[in-house]
Write a protein that holds these residues in place. Structure first.
Motif, short mmCIF file in Angstrom:
data_model
loop_
_atom_site.label_atom_id
_atom_site.label_comp_id
_atom_site.label_asym_id
_atom_site.label_seq_id
_atom_site.Cartn_x
_atom_site.Cartn_y
_atom_site.Cartn_z
N GLN A 20 9.60 2.92 7.25
CA GLN A 20 10.10 4.20 7.09
C GLN A 20 10.63 4.52 5.93
OE1 GLN A 20 13.24 4.95 10.10
NE2 GLN A 20 12.94 7.19 9.81
N TRP A 21 11.43 3.71 5.19
CA TRP A 21 11.74 4.01 3.91
C TRP A 21 10.78 4.15 2.85
CZ3 TRP A 21 12.19 0.68 -0.50
CH2 TRP A 21 12.46 1.00 -1.47
N LYS A 22 9.74 3.37 2.86
CA LYS A 22 8.72 3.57 1.92
C LYS A 22 7.73 4.37 2.30
CE LYS A 22 6.26 0.37 -0.99
NZ LYS A 22 6.09 -1.14 -1.61
N TYR A 23 7.25 4.58 3.45
CA TYR A 23 6.08 5.33 3.71
C TYR A 23 6.35 6.66 4.74
CZ TYR A 23 3.80 1.47 2.04
OH TYR A 23 3.50 0.46 1.19
N GLY A 24 7.79 6.75 5.04
CA GLY A 24 7.79 8.02 5.95
C GLY A 24 7.56 7.98 7.45
N PHE A 25 7.26 9.28 7.72
CA PHE A 25 6.82 9.54 9.13
C PHE A 25 5.51 9.03 9.52
CE2 PHE A 25 4.89 12.20 12.44
CZ PHE A 25 5.56 11.85 13.51
N ALA A 26 4.48 9.18 8.36
CA ALA A 26 3.30 8.64 8.78
C ALA A 26 3.05 7.14 8.86
CB ALA A 26 2.25 8.98 7.40
N GLY A 27 4.04 6.40 8.19
CA GLY A 27 4.16 4.83 8.31
C GLY A 27 4.46 4.41 9.50
N ALA A 50 -3.84 0.70 12.29
CA ALA A 50 -4.10 -0.14 11.08
C ALA A 50 -4.83 0.75 10.02
CB ALA A 50 -5.07 -1.30 11.62
N VAL A 51 -5.75 1.45 10.26
CA VAL A 51 -6.37 2.23 9.24
C VAL A 51 -5.21 3.37 8.50
CG1 VAL A 51 -8.14 4.21 8.89
CG2 VAL A 51 -8.65 2.18 9.95
N MET A 52 -4.49 3.90 9.22
CA MET A 52 -3.14 4.57 8.83
C MET A 52 -2.43 3.83 7.93
SD MET A 52 -1.85 7.16 11.75
CE MET A 52 -0.60 7.82 10.77
N LEU A 53 -1.86 2.81 8.23
CA LEU A 53 -1.24 1.92 7.46
C LEU A 53 -1.92 1.53 6.09
CD1 LEU A 53 0.57 -0.25 9.90
CD2 LEU A 53 1.59 1.61 8.66
N ALA A 54 -3.06 1.14 6.43
CA ALA A 54 -4.02 0.65 5.14
C ALA A 54 -4.13 1.77 3.98
CB ALA A 54 -5.41 0.21 5.52
N LEU A 55 -4.45 3.05 4.80
CA LEU A 55 -4.61 3.98 3.80
C LEU A 55 -3.07 4.37 2.95
CD1 LEU A 55 -6.64 6.24 5.77
CD2 LEU A 55 -7.26 5.29 3.69
N LEU A 56 -2.02 4.24 3.66
CA LEU A 56 -0.85 4.45 3.18
C LEU A 56 -0.35 3.48 2.20
CD1 LEU A 56 1.50 5.41 6.15
CD2 LEU A 56 0.90 7.00 4.28
N VAL A 57 -0.90 2.22 2.30
CA VAL A 57 -0.39 1.18 1.56
C VAL A 57 -1.35 1.20 0.03
CG1 VAL A 57 -0.72 -1.30 1.05
CG2 VAL A 57 0.41 -0.38 3.05
N THR A 58 -2.62 1.73 0.17
CA THR A 58 -3.47 1.82 -0.78
C THR A 58 -3.56 3.25 -1.66
OG1 THR A 58 -5.39 2.41 0.47
CG2 THR A 58 -5.06 -0.22 0.04
N ARG A 59 -2.97 4.06 -1.07
CA ARG A 59 -3.00 5.28 -1.61
C ARG A 59 -2.50 5.34 -2.98
NH1 ARG A 59 1.03 9.91 0.42
NH2 ARG A 59 1.98 8.02 0.78
N PRO A 60 -1.55 4.60 -3.42
CA PRO A 60 -1.15 4.59 -4.94
C PRO A 60 -2.29 4.13 -5.96
CG PRO A 60 0.77 4.11 -3.65
CD PRO A 60 -0.51 3.83 -2.77
N THR A 61 -2.98 3.37 -5.54
CA THR A 61 -4.03 2.48 -6.45
C THR A 61 -5.18 3.43 -6.34
OG1 THR A 61 -4.72 1.41 -4.57
CG2 THR A 61 -3.06 0.40 -5.81
#
Length: 62
Positions: A20-27, A50-61
């Motif tokens: 929640q702290w790092k990725y907000g509501f979408a996380g 799982a796809v939502m979390l993967a997209l949130l994690v890889t978004r900055p790259t």
């Protein structure tokens, strides 16, 4: 056994707070969908989470 349950609960709450702290509501939504899909044995729901979390994690790259 209660000590193991307490440790597991603390771990889960820690993971949720970090997401929640790092990725907000979408996380939180992705983590919730993943958890519900696993508990309900629904591959579609868990895959969406799982796809939502993967997209949130890889978004900055990207």
């Amino acid at each position: 056994m209660p000590v193991l349950a307490l440790i597991a609960a603390v771990f889960v709450v820690g993971i949720e707070q970090t997401v929640q702290w790092k990725y907000g509501f979408a996380g939180i939504a992705g983590l919730l969908l993943l958890t519900i899909g696993i508990k309900a044995k629904s591959p579609a729901v868990s895959s969406v989470g799982a796809v939502m979390l993967a997209l949130l994690v890889t978004r900055p790259t990207l």
